[in-house]
Design a protein around this motif. Structure first.
Motif, PDB file in Angstrom:
ATOM      1  N   ASP A  78       0.855  -1.181   0.000  1.00  0.00           N
ATOM      2  CA  ASP A  78       0.000   0.000   0.000  1.00  0.00           C
ATOM      3  C   ASP A  78       0.897   1.239   0.000  1.00  0.00           C
ATOM      4  N   PRO A  79       0.704   2.169  -0.943  1.00  0.00           N
ATOM      5  CA  PRO A  79       1.582   3.341  -1.011  1.00  0.00           C
ATOM      6  C   PRO A  79       1.624   4.143   0.295  1.00  0.00           C
ATOM      7  N   ARG A  80       0.563   4.095   1.084  1.00  0.00           N
ATOM      8  CA  ARG A  80       0.555   4.811   2.362  1.00  0.00           C
ATOM      9  C   ARG A  80       1.454   4.133   3.391  1.00  0.00           C
ATOM     10  N   ARG A  81       1.892   2.902   3.094  1.00  0.00           N
ATOM     11  CA  ARG A  81       2.734   2.131   4.014  1.00  0.00           C
ATOM     12  C   ARG A  81       4.152   1.932   3.476  1.00  0.00           C
ATOM     13  N   ARG A  82       4.486   2.622   2.399  1.00  0.00           N
ATOM     14  CA  ARG A  82       5.826   2.465   1.829  1.00  0.00           C
ATOM     15  C   ARG A  82       6.865   3.068   2.754  1.00  0.00           C
ATOM     16  N   ALA A  83       8.108   2.617   2.571  1.00  0.00           N
ATOM     17  CA  ALA A  83       9.263   3.099   3.341  1.00  0.00           C
ATOM     18  C   ALA A  83       9.143   2.776   4.823  1.00  0.00           C
ATOM     19  N   GLN A  84       8.430   1.698   5.147  1.00  0.00           N
ATOM     20  CA  GLN A  84       8.302   1.248   6.535  1.00  0.00           C
ATOM     21  C   GLN A  84       8.931  -0.128   6.746  1.00  0.00           C
ATOM     22  N   GLY A  85       9.634  -0.629   5.717  1.00  0.00           N
ATOM     23  CA  GLY A  85      10.293  -1.922   5.843  1.00  0.00           C
ATOM     24  C   GLY A  85       9.406  -3.116   5.534  1.00  0.00           C
ATOM     25  N   LEU A  86       8.193  -2.889   5.040  1.00  0.00           N
ATOM     26  CA  LEU A  86       7.271  -4.000   4.776  1.00  0.00           C
ATOM     27  C   LEU A  86       7.727  -4.842   3.594  1.00  0.00           C
ATOM     28  N   GLY A  87       8.159  -4.202   2.524  1.00  0.00           N
ATOM     29  CA  GLY A  87       8.672  -4.946   1.374  1.00  0.00           C
ATOM     30  C   GLY A  87       9.900  -5.752   1.748  1.00  0.00           C
ATOM     31  N   ARG A  88      10.786  -5.147   2.506  1.00  0.00           N
ATOM     32  CA  ARG A  88      11.987  -5.836   2.984  1.00  0.00           C
ATOM     33  C   ARG A  88      11.591  -7.061   3.824  1.00  0.00           C
ATOM     34  N   SER A  89      10.594  -6.896   4.680  1.00  0.00           N
ATOM     35  CA  SER A  89      10.123  -8.026   5.500  1.00  0.00           C
ATOM     36  C   SER A  89       9.564  -9.152   4.645  1.00  0.00           C
ATOM     37  N   MET A  90       8.838  -8.777   3.597  1.00  0.00           N
ATOM     38  CA  MET A  90       8.266  -9.793   2.706  1.00  0.00           C
ATOM     39  C   MET A  90       9.365 -10.550   1.967  1.00  0.00           C
ATOM     40  N   ILE A  91      10.369  -9.841   1.465  1.00  0.00           N
ATOM     41  CA  ILE A  91      11.476 -10.495   0.761  1.00  0.00           C
ATOM     42  C   ILE A  91      12.239 -11.405   1.731  1.00  0.00           C
ATOM     43  N   ALA A  92      12.467 -10.944   2.943  1.00  0.00           N
ATOM     44  CA  ALA A  92      13.162 -11.776   3.937  1.00  0.00           C
ATOM     45  C   ALA A  92      12.351 -13.031   4.251  1.00  0.00           C
ATOM     46  N   HIS A  93      11.038 -12.891   4.338  1.00  0.00           N
ATOM     47  CA  HIS A  93      10.162 -14.049   4.582  1.00  0.00           C
ATOM     48  C   HIS A  93      10.277 -15.057   3.435  1.00  0.00           C
ATOM     49  N   ALA A  94      10.212 -14.554   2.209  1.00  0.00           N
ATOM     50  CA  ALA A  94      10.306 -15.434   1.039  1.00  0.00           C
ATOM     51  C   ALA A  94      11.661 -16.135   0.994  1.00  0.00           C
ATOM     52  N   ALA A  95      12.721 -15.405   1.305  1.00  0.00           N
ATOM     53  CA  ALA A  95      14.064 -15.995   1.280  1.00  0.00           C
ATOM     54  C   ALA A  95      14.213 -17.069   2.360  1.00  0.00           C
ATOM     55  N   ARG A  96      13.584 -16.863   3.516  1.00  0.00           N
ATOM     56  CA  ARG A  96      13.614 -17.910   4.554  1.00  0.00           C
ATOM     57  C   ARG A  96      12.910 -19.176   4.067  1.00  0.00           C
ATOM     58  N   LEU A  97      11.845 -18.989   3.306  1.00  0.00           N
ATOM     59  CA  LEU A  97      11.087 -20.132   2.798  1.00  0.00           C
ATOM     60  C   LEU A  97      11.783 -20.830   1.641  1.00  0.00           C
ATOM     61  N   GLU A  98      12.361 -20.044   0.731  1.00  0.00           N
ATOM     62  CA  GLU A  98      12.795 -20.584  -0.559  1.00  0.00           C
ATOM     63  C   GLU A  98      14.280 -20.429  -0.865  1.00  0.00           C
ATOM     64  N   GLY A  99      15.033 -19.694  -0.066  1.00  0.00           N
ATOM     65  CA  GLY A  99      16.440 -19.458  -0.378  1.00  0.00           C
ATOM     66  C   GLY A  99      16.589 -18.268  -1.304  1.00  0.00           C
ATOM     67  N   LYS A 100      17.581 -18.305  -2.156  1.00  0.00           N
ATOM     68  CA  LYS A 100      17.832 -17.205  -3.091  1.00  0.00           C
ATOM     69  C   LYS A 100      16.655 -17.055  -4.045  1.00  0.00           C
TER      70      LYS A 100
END
Length: 144
Positions: A78-100
């Motif tokens: 959500d653009p109102r929630r950008r720059a709060q680390g949410l995208g980074r958290s999602m990528i970190a979650h995916a990497a924990r699940l799937e690796g690179k």
């Protein structure tokens, strides 16, 4: 504290709203006709049926991510929630699940290209059109 959870059928409408707002904020290169066509596919075919990860803030969805194995199919915040680390958290979650991870990102969306570069992705290729043959080049990226 944000939480990441699997999507539920009831999420589809709010995720479609997030998709629309995010695309309007970052994809100014899309023609209106293409936006309308893609919106219909996303809202009626992809979101209600795809297994997605949803990030919630204060009990409400603030973004979502689609994965096919280690490939990020979609990541919208959500653009109102950008720059709060949410995208980074999602990528970190995916990497924990799937690796690179891998991702295809619109070349004409420098915000997304920069985000993935900051997340450790590098370009491995380029397609002159998107997956539907529209004139929106894709950069193929892989996490180092």
């Amino acid at each position: 504290m944000p939480i990441i959870r699997p999507s539920r059928p009831a999420d589809a409408a709010v995720l479609a709203d997030i998709w629309r707002a995010s695309v309007r904020a970052t994809h100014d290169f899309l023609s209106e006709a293409h936006f309308t066509d893609i919106e219909a596919l996303v809202a009626h075919q992809y979101l209600p049926h795809a297994p997605l990860w949803v990030i919630e803030v204060d009990g409400s969805p603030a973004g979502f991510m689609g994965l096919t194995g280690a490939h990020v199919d979609a990541l919208f915040i959500d653009p109102r929630r950008r720059a709060q680390g949410l995208g980074r958290s999602m990528i970190a979650h995916a990497a924990r699940l799937e690796g690179k991870l891998t991702v295809d990102v619109n070349e004409q969306n420098p915000q997304a290209v920069g985000f993935y570069a900051r997340m450790g992705f590098r370009q491995t290729g380029r397609s002159p059109q998107d997956d539907a043959g529209r004139p929106y080049p894709l950069l193929h990226m892989r996490q180092d």
